[in-house]
Scaffold this motif. Structure first.
Motif, PDB file in Angstrom:
ATOM      1  N   LYS A  36       0.816  -1.210   0.000  1.00 55.13           N
ATOM      2  CA  LYS A  36       0.000   0.000   0.000  1.00 55.13           C
ATOM      3  C   LYS A  36       0.854   1.266   0.000  1.00 55.13           C
ATOM      4  CE  LYS A  36      -3.479   2.345   2.771  1.00 55.13           C
ATOM      5  NZ  LYS A  36      -4.200   2.311   4.035  1.00 55.13           N
ATOM      6  N   SER A  37       2.005   1.231   0.664  1.00 55.77           N
ATOM      7  CA  SER A  37       2.848   2.425   0.754  1.00 55.77           C
ATOM      8  C   SER A  37       3.763   2.600  -0.448  1.00 55.77           C
ATOM      9  CB  SER A  37       3.679   2.393   2.033  1.00 55.77           C
ATOM     10  OG  SER A  37       4.627   1.349   1.969  1.00 55.77           O
ATOM     11  N   GLY A  38       3.724   1.668  -1.402  1.00 56.18           N
ATOM     12  CA  GLY A  38       4.484   1.849  -2.639  1.00 56.18           C
ATOM     13  C   GLY A  38       5.890   1.288  -2.618  1.00 56.18           C
ATOM     14  N   GLN A  39       6.181   0.382  -1.749  1.00 59.33           N
ATOM     15  CA  GLN A  39       7.530  -0.170  -1.662  1.00 59.33           C
ATOM     16  C   GLN A  39       7.902  -0.984  -2.900  1.00 59.33           C
ATOM     17  OE1 GLN A  39       9.812   0.202   0.912  1.00 59.33           O
ATOM     18  NE2 GLN A  39       8.398   1.729   1.685  1.00 59.33           N
ATOM     19  N   TYR A  40       6.927  -1.534  -3.590  1.00 65.18           N
ATOM     20  CA  TYR A  40       7.190  -2.386  -4.745  1.00 65.18           C
ATOM     21  C   TYR A  40       6.785  -1.739  -6.064  1.00 65.18           C
ATOM     22  CZ  TYR A  40       7.654  -5.903  -1.122  1.00 65.18           C
ATOM     23  OH  TYR A  40       8.030  -6.593  -0.014  1.00 65.18           O
ATOM     24  N   ASP A  41       6.606  -0.426  -6.088  1.00 65.30           N
ATOM     25  CA  ASP A  41       6.150   0.245  -7.294  1.00 65.30           C
ATOM     26  C   ASP A  41       7.205   0.269  -8.399  1.00 65.30           C
ATOM     27  OD1 ASP A  41       3.679   0.662  -6.296  1.00 65.30           O
ATOM     28  OD2 ASP A  41       3.989   2.762  -5.792  1.00 65.30           O
ATOM     29  N   ASN A  42       8.450   0.595  -8.067  1.00 66.14           N
ATOM     30  CA  ASN A  42       9.486   0.763  -9.074  1.00 66.14           C
ATOM     31  C   ASN A  42      10.666  -0.136  -8.724  1.00 66.14           C
ATOM     32  OD1 ASN A  42      11.210   1.588 -11.028  1.00 66.14           O
ATOM     33  ND2 ASN A  42      11.256   3.730 -10.429  1.00 66.14           N
ATOM     34  N   LEU A  43      10.707  -1.301  -9.315  1.00 61.60           N
ATOM     35  CA  LEU A  43      11.778  -2.257  -9.022  1.00 61.60           C
ATOM     36  C   LEU A  43      12.941  -2.143 -10.006  1.00 61.60           C
ATOM     37  CD1 LEU A  43       9.619  -5.397  -8.204  1.00 61.60           C
ATOM     38  CD2 LEU A  43      10.676  -3.794  -6.613  1.00 61.60           C
ATOM     39  N   ALA A  79      17.872  -1.434  -9.970  1.00 59.38           N
ATOM     40  CA  ALA A  79      18.616  -2.460 -10.704  1.00 59.38           C
ATOM     41  C   ALA A  79      19.468  -1.842 -11.807  1.00 59.38           C
ATOM     42  CB  ALA A  79      17.652  -3.474 -11.299  1.00 59.38           C
ATOM     43  N   HIS A  80      19.011  -0.758 -12.405  1.00 57.43           N
ATOM     44  CA  HIS A  80      19.749  -0.121 -13.492  1.00 57.43           C
ATOM     45  C   HIS A  80      20.718   0.948 -12.991  1.00 57.43           C
ATOM     46  CE1 HIS A  80      17.550  -2.116 -16.661  1.00 57.43           C
ATOM     47  NE2 HIS A  80      16.428  -1.877 -15.988  1.00 57.43           N
ATOM     48  N   ARG A  81      20.584   1.391 -11.772  1.00 64.70           N
ATOM     49  CA  ARG A  81      21.419   2.476 -11.250  1.00 64.70           C
ATOM     50  C   ARG A  81      22.898   2.103 -11.238  1.00 64.70           C
ATOM     51  NH1 ARG A  81      19.674   6.007  -6.235  1.00 64.70           N
ATOM     52  NH2 ARG A  81      17.820   5.759  -7.487  1.00 64.70           N
ATOM     53  N   ILE A  82      23.211   0.846 -11.007  1.00 62.98           N
ATOM     54  CA  ILE A  82      24.611   0.433 -10.938  1.00 62.98           C
ATOM     55  C   ILE A  82      25.280   0.492 -12.310  1.00 62.98           C
ATOM     56  CG2 ILE A  82      24.206  -2.025 -11.289  1.00 62.98           C
ATOM     57  CD1 ILE A  82      26.284  -2.486  -9.058  1.00 62.98           C
TER      58      ILE A  82
END
Length: 74
Positions: free
Chosen positions: A27-34, A38-41
């Motif tokens: 509900k709080s959006g922890q899984y919205d943008n996975l 992963a691409h930041r590295i």
């Protein structure tokens, strides 16, 4: 057998707490943008951080090595 009367309700309470935490995270959006993390590295930081720009340059020696004694005492 008597221990089951204690352990089963405790297990059910743990399951209920885990489900409540899981649904709160959804509900709080922890899984919205996975994908972003992963691409930041894969991307380089072209500019150094502010702390790296303002940090004084060292001579390459550890400051602790200047304070070490030769083992004979002070």
């Amino acid at each position: 057998m008597e221990s089951l009367f204690l352990l089963v309700p405790i297990a059910l309470i743990f399951v209920a707490i885990a489900l409540k935490v899981f649904f709160w995270a959804i509900k709080s959006g922890q899984y919205d943008n996975l994908d972003t993390e992963a691409h930041r590295i894969l991307f380089d930081d072209d500019e150094p951080d502010e702390a790296q720009r303002t940090a004084p340059k060292t001579s390459g020696r550890h400051p602790e090595s200047d304070n070490q004694t030769d083992g004979k005492g002070s």
